[in-house]
Design a protein around this motif. Structure first.
Motif, PDB file in Angstrom:
ATOM      1  N   PRO A  48       0.825  -1.207   0.000  1.00  0.00           N
ATOM      2  CA  PRO A  48       0.000   0.000   0.000  1.00  0.00           C
ATOM      3  C   PRO A  48       0.864   1.263   0.000  1.00  0.00           C
ATOM      4  CG  PRO A  48      -0.738  -1.555   1.678  1.00  0.00           C
ATOM      5  CD  PRO A  48       0.599  -2.047   1.180  1.00  0.00           C
ATOM      6  N   ILE A  49       0.394   2.259  -0.716  1.00  0.00           N
ATOM      7  CA  ILE A  49       1.067   3.561  -0.768  1.00  0.00           C
ATOM      8  C   ILE A  49       0.360   4.486   0.219  1.00  0.00           C
ATOM      9  CG2 ILE A  49       1.519   5.582  -2.219  1.00  0.00           C
ATOM     10  CD1 ILE A  49       1.955   3.580  -4.546  1.00  0.00           C
ATOM     11  N   ALA A  50       1.139   5.014   1.172  1.00  0.00           N
ATOM     12  CA  ALA A  50       0.593   5.840   2.246  1.00  0.00           C
ATOM     13  C   ALA A  50       0.666   7.334   1.953  1.00  0.00           C
ATOM     14  CB  ALA A  50       1.334   5.531   3.546  1.00  0.00           C
ATOM     15  N   GLY A  51       1.406   7.727   0.918  1.00  0.00           N
ATOM     16  CA  GLY A  51       1.570   9.137   0.593  1.00  0.00           C
ATOM     17  C   GLY A  51       2.948   9.377   0.043  1.00  0.00           C
ATOM     18  N   GLY A  52       3.359  10.637   0.028  1.00  0.00           N
ATOM     19  CA  GLY A  52       4.698  10.951  -0.448  1.00  0.00           C
ATOM     20  C   GLY A  52       4.793  12.341  -1.019  1.00  0.00           C
ATOM     21  N   THR A  53       5.943  12.630  -1.603  1.00  0.00           N
ATOM     22  CA  THR A  53       6.204  13.951  -2.178  1.00  0.00           C
ATOM     23  C   THR A  53       6.776  13.816  -3.583  1.00  0.00           C
ATOM     24  OG1 THR A  53       8.430  14.001  -1.230  1.00  0.00           O
ATOM     25  CG2 THR A  53       6.660  14.996   0.080  1.00  0.00           C
ATOM     26  N   VAL A  54       6.625  14.885  -4.345  1.00  0.00           N
ATOM     27  CA  VAL A  54       7.198  14.990  -5.688  1.00  0.00           C
ATOM     28  C   VAL A  54       7.952  16.306  -5.729  1.00  0.00           C
ATOM     29  CG1 VAL A  54       6.710  15.065  -8.153  1.00  0.00           C
ATOM     30  CG2 VAL A  54       5.237  13.714  -6.643  1.00  0.00           C
ATOM     31  N   THR A  55       9.241  16.234  -6.086  1.00  0.00           N
ATOM     32  CA  THR A  55      10.075  17.426  -6.091  1.00  0.00           C
ATOM     33  C   THR A  55      10.884  17.474  -7.372  1.00  0.00           C
ATOM     34  OG1 THR A  55      10.300  17.170  -3.700  1.00  0.00           O
ATOM     35  CG2 THR A  55      11.800  18.706  -4.778  1.00  0.00           C
ATOM     36  N   GLY A  56      10.752  18.573  -8.110  1.00  0.00           N
ATOM     37  CA  GLY A  56      11.511  18.718  -9.343  1.00  0.00           C
ATOM     38  C   GLY A  56      11.626  20.159  -9.762  1.00  0.00           C
ATOM     39  N   PRO A  57      12.263  20.398 -10.908  1.00  0.00           N
ATOM     40  CA  PRO A  57      12.426  21.764 -11.390  1.00  0.00           C
ATOM     41  C   PRO A  57      11.089  22.475 -11.616  1.00  0.00           C
ATOM     42  CG  PRO A  57      13.782  20.242 -12.662  1.00  0.00           C
ATOM     43  CD  PRO A  57      12.910  19.418 -11.776  1.00  0.00           C
ATOM     44  N   GLU A  58      10.069  21.733 -12.094  1.00  0.00           N
ATOM     45  CA  GLU A  58       8.747  22.310 -12.311  1.00  0.00           C
ATOM     46  C   GLU A  58       7.632  21.478 -11.692  1.00  0.00           C
ATOM     47  OE1 GLU A  58       7.795  23.855 -16.199  1.00  0.00           O
ATOM     48  OE2 GLU A  58       9.912  23.877 -16.718  1.00  0.00           O
ATOM     49  N   LEU A  59       7.788  20.164 -11.697  1.00  0.00           N
ATOM     50  CA  LEU A  59       6.759  19.279 -11.164  1.00  0.00           C
ATOM     51  C   LEU A  59       6.985  19.076  -9.667  1.00  0.00           C
ATOM     52  CD1 LEU A  59       4.335  17.416 -11.502  1.00  0.00           C
ATOM     53  CD2 LEU A  59       5.915  15.598 -12.207  1.00  0.00           C
ATOM     54  N   ASN A  60       6.055  19.594  -8.874  1.00  0.00           N
ATOM     55  CA  ASN A  60       6.117  19.472  -7.417  1.00  0.00           C
ATOM     56  C   ASN A  60       4.722  19.187  -6.902  1.00  0.00           C
ATOM     57  OD1 ASN A  60       8.976  20.422  -6.545  1.00  0.00           O
ATOM     58  ND2 ASN A  60       8.323  21.869  -8.134  1.00  0.00           N
ATOM     59  N   GLY A  61       4.651  18.388  -5.844  1.00  0.00           N
ATOM     60  CA  GLY A  61       3.345  18.087  -5.287  1.00  0.00           C
ATOM     61  C   GLY A  61       3.427  16.958  -4.289  1.00  0.00           C
ATOM     62  N   ALA A  62       2.308  16.243  -4.159  1.00  0.00           N
ATOM     63  CA  ALA A  62       2.197  15.156  -3.186  1.00  0.00           C
ATOM     64  C   ALA A  62       1.704  13.886  -3.864  1.00  0.00           C
ATOM     65  CB  ALA A  62       1.222  15.552  -2.085  1.00  0.00           C
ATOM     66  N   VAL A  63       2.181  12.759  -3.375  1.00  0.00           N
ATOM     67  CA  VAL A  63       1.621  11.462  -3.747  1.00  0.00           C
ATOM     68  C   VAL A  63       0.480  11.223  -2.770  1.00  0.00           C
ATOM     69  CG1 VAL A  63       2.037   8.984  -3.924  1.00  0.00           C
ATOM     70  CG2 VAL A  63       3.842  10.606  -4.573  1.00  0.00           C
ATOM     71  N   LEU A  64      -0.719  11.019  -3.280  1.00  0.00           N
ATOM     72  CA  LEU A  64      -1.871  10.821  -2.411  1.00  0.00           C
ATOM     73  C   LEU A  64      -1.912   9.393  -1.880  1.00  0.00           C
ATOM     74  CD1 LEU A  64      -4.635  12.729  -4.416  1.00  0.00           C
ATOM     75  CD2 LEU A  64      -3.071  13.606  -2.665  1.00  0.00           C
ATOM     76  N   ALA A  65      -2.383   9.244  -0.660  1.00  0.00           N
ATOM     77  CA  ALA A  65      -2.575   7.910  -0.085  1.00  0.00           C
ATOM     78  C   ALA A  65      -3.657   7.191  -0.883  1.00  0.00           C
ATOM     79  CB  ALA A  65      -2.984   8.031   1.381  1.00  0.00           C
ATOM     80  N   GLY A  66      -3.565   5.873  -0.930  1.00  0.00           N
ATOM     81  CA  GLY A  66      -4.612   5.088  -1.582  1.00  0.00           C
ATOM     82  C   GLY A  66      -4.138   4.260  -2.754  1.00  0.00           C
ATOM     83  N   GLY A  67      -2.949   4.522  -3.256  1.00  0.00           N
ATOM     84  CA  GLY A  67      -2.426   3.704  -4.337  1.00  0.00           C
ATOM     85  C   GLY A  67      -1.759   2.455  -3.786  1.00  0.00           C
ATOM     86  N   ALA A  68      -1.181   1.671  -4.685  1.00  0.00           N
ATOM     87  CA  ALA A  68      -0.480   0.460  -4.259  1.00  0.00           C
ATOM     88  C   ALA A  68       0.498   0.027  -5.337  1.00  0.00           C
ATOM     89  CB  ALA A  68      -1.465  -0.671  -3.972  1.00  0.00           C
ATOM     90  N   ASP A  69       1.479  -0.766  -4.908  1.00  0.00           N
ATOM     91  CA  ASP A  69       2.447  -1.397  -5.799  1.00  0.00           C
ATOM     92  C   ASP A  69       2.107  -2.884  -5.802  1.00  0.00           C
ATOM     93  OD1 ASP A  69       4.584  -2.250  -7.295  1.00  0.00           O
ATOM     94  OD2 ASP A  69       6.115  -1.605  -5.879  1.00  0.00           O
ATOM     95  N   PHE A  70       1.657  -3.385  -6.952  1.00  0.00           N
ATOM     96  CA  PHE A  70       1.277  -4.785  -7.100  1.00  0.00           C
ATOM     97  C   PHE A  70       2.502  -5.531  -7.615  1.00  0.00           C
ATOM     98  CE2 PHE A  70      -2.353  -2.053  -7.513  1.00  0.00           C
ATOM     99  CZ  PHE A  70      -3.273  -2.629  -6.654  1.00  0.00           C
ATOM    100  N   GLN A  71       3.099  -6.322  -6.751  1.00  0.00           N
ATOM    101  CA  GLN A  71       4.371  -6.953  -7.071  1.00  0.00           C
ATOM    102  C   GLN A  71       4.210  -8.436  -7.396  1.00  0.00           C
ATOM    103  OE1 GLN A  71       7.098  -6.237  -3.831  1.00  0.00           O
ATOM    104  NE2 GLN A  71       7.162  -4.046  -4.247  1.00  0.00           N
ATOM    105  N   LEU A  72       5.015  -8.875  -8.361  1.00  0.00           N
ATOM    106  CA  LEU A  72       5.152 -10.296  -8.661  1.00  0.00           C
ATOM    107  C   LEU A  72       6.624 -10.623  -8.462  1.00  0.00           C
ATOM    108  CD1 LEU A  72       4.097 -13.019  -9.692  1.00  0.00           C
ATOM    109  CD2 LEU A  72       4.641 -12.215 -12.006  1.00  0.00           C
ATOM    110  N   ILE A  73       6.916 -11.374  -7.403  1.00  0.00           N
ATOM    111  CA  ILE A  73       8.290 -11.783  -7.144  1.00  0.00           C
ATOM    112  C   ILE A  73       8.491 -13.080  -7.919  1.00  0.00           C
ATOM    113  CG2 ILE A  73       9.947 -12.532  -5.408  1.00  0.00           C
ATOM    114  CD1 ILE A  73       7.136 -10.240  -4.460  1.00  0.00           C
ATOM    115  N   GLU A  74       9.198 -12.972  -9.031  1.00  0.00           N
ATOM    116  CA  GLU A  74       9.342 -14.094  -9.954  1.00  0.00           C
ATOM    117  C   GLU A  74      10.379 -15.107  -9.497  1.00  0.00           C
ATOM    118  OE1 GLU A  74       8.171 -11.747 -14.017  1.00  0.00           O
ATOM    119  OE2 GLU A  74      10.191 -11.427 -13.194  1.00  0.00           O
ATOM    120  N   SER A  75      11.383 -14.616  -8.779  1.00  0.00           N
ATOM    121  CA  SER A  75      12.449 -15.498  -8.308  1.00  0.00           C
ATOM    122  C   SER A  75      13.133 -14.817  -7.128  1.00  0.00           C
ATOM    123  CB  SER A  75      13.468 -15.766  -9.423  1.00  0.00           C
ATOM    124  OG  SER A  75      14.251 -14.604  -9.665  1.00  0.00           O
ATOM    125  N   ALA A  76      14.160 -15.442  -6.611  1.00  0.00           N
ATOM    126  CA  ALA A  76      14.908 -14.854  -5.497  1.00  0.00           C
ATOM    127  C   ALA A  76      15.690 -13.622  -5.923  1.00  0.00           C
ATOM    128  CB  ALA A  76      15.858 -15.889  -4.904  1.00  0.00           C
TER     129      ALA A  76
END
Length: 166
Positions: A48-76
């Motif tokens: 689960p993604i709880a939030g975050g920040t975005v920082t750049g030369p022009e693109l700045n903002g926040a990562v909103l809570a509610g997303g997720a990283d769906f992972q497939l661990i294929e091997s070790a």
């Protein structure tokens, strides 16, 4: 694929690679993983993604809570990652991000990441290619731009440096 009629290509005549323009660093705060279990394709895990920040030369903002990283661990040593989340810019625009990534490293280093330990970024190959859907005009150009990224996993967050391919 070349044929006998194609002229040989000399390394000195290869085309120049495209230029990259730094876009931003995305710092994604993550929560405890949800283990789905072993499927026929590998070990499934949702982060689960709880939030975050975005920082750049022009693109700045926040990562909103509610997303997720769906992972497939294929091997070790390798994982196929599919993160979905929303960035809200400082100007109030919302960018929907679909970030496909590949992460690999030695079995020891990948196991250390899974335990929440810090592993030097240079020992993990972590690359991504995010795509965007944008509500609004200011960032609409992202929908027709190839963006690539390089990530690194820290114990409580993921850092992703993004570049637009010019």
């Amino acid at each position: 694929m070349t044929t006998e009629s194609d002229p040989p290509v000399s390394p000195g005549l290869w085309p120049a690679p495209p230029q990259l323009e730094f876009l931003a660093t995305v710092a994604v705060e993550v929560a405890a993983p949800v283990e789905v279990g072993r499927t026929h394709r590998g070990q499934r895990r949702i982060i689960p993604i709880a939030g975050g920040t975005v920082t750049g030369p022009e693109l700045n903002g926040a990562v909103l809570a509610g997303g997720a990283d769906f992972q497939l661990i294929e091997s070790a040593t390798s994982s196929d990652l599919d993160a979905r989340y929303v960035i809200e810019t400082d100007g109030g625009e919302r960018l929907y991000v679909m970030n496909a990534a590949y992460r690999t490293g030695s079995a020891e280093d990948i196991a250390a990441l899974a335990r929440g330990e810090r592993v030097p970024a240079e020992r993990i190959y972590f690359r991504c290619a995010p795509r965007f859907e944008v509500a609004g005009e200011r960032w609409a150009w992202l929908e027709s731009t190839v963006v690539i990224g390089s990530g690194r996993r820290e114990p409580d967050r993921v850092l992703i440096d993004l570049w637009a391919v010019c």
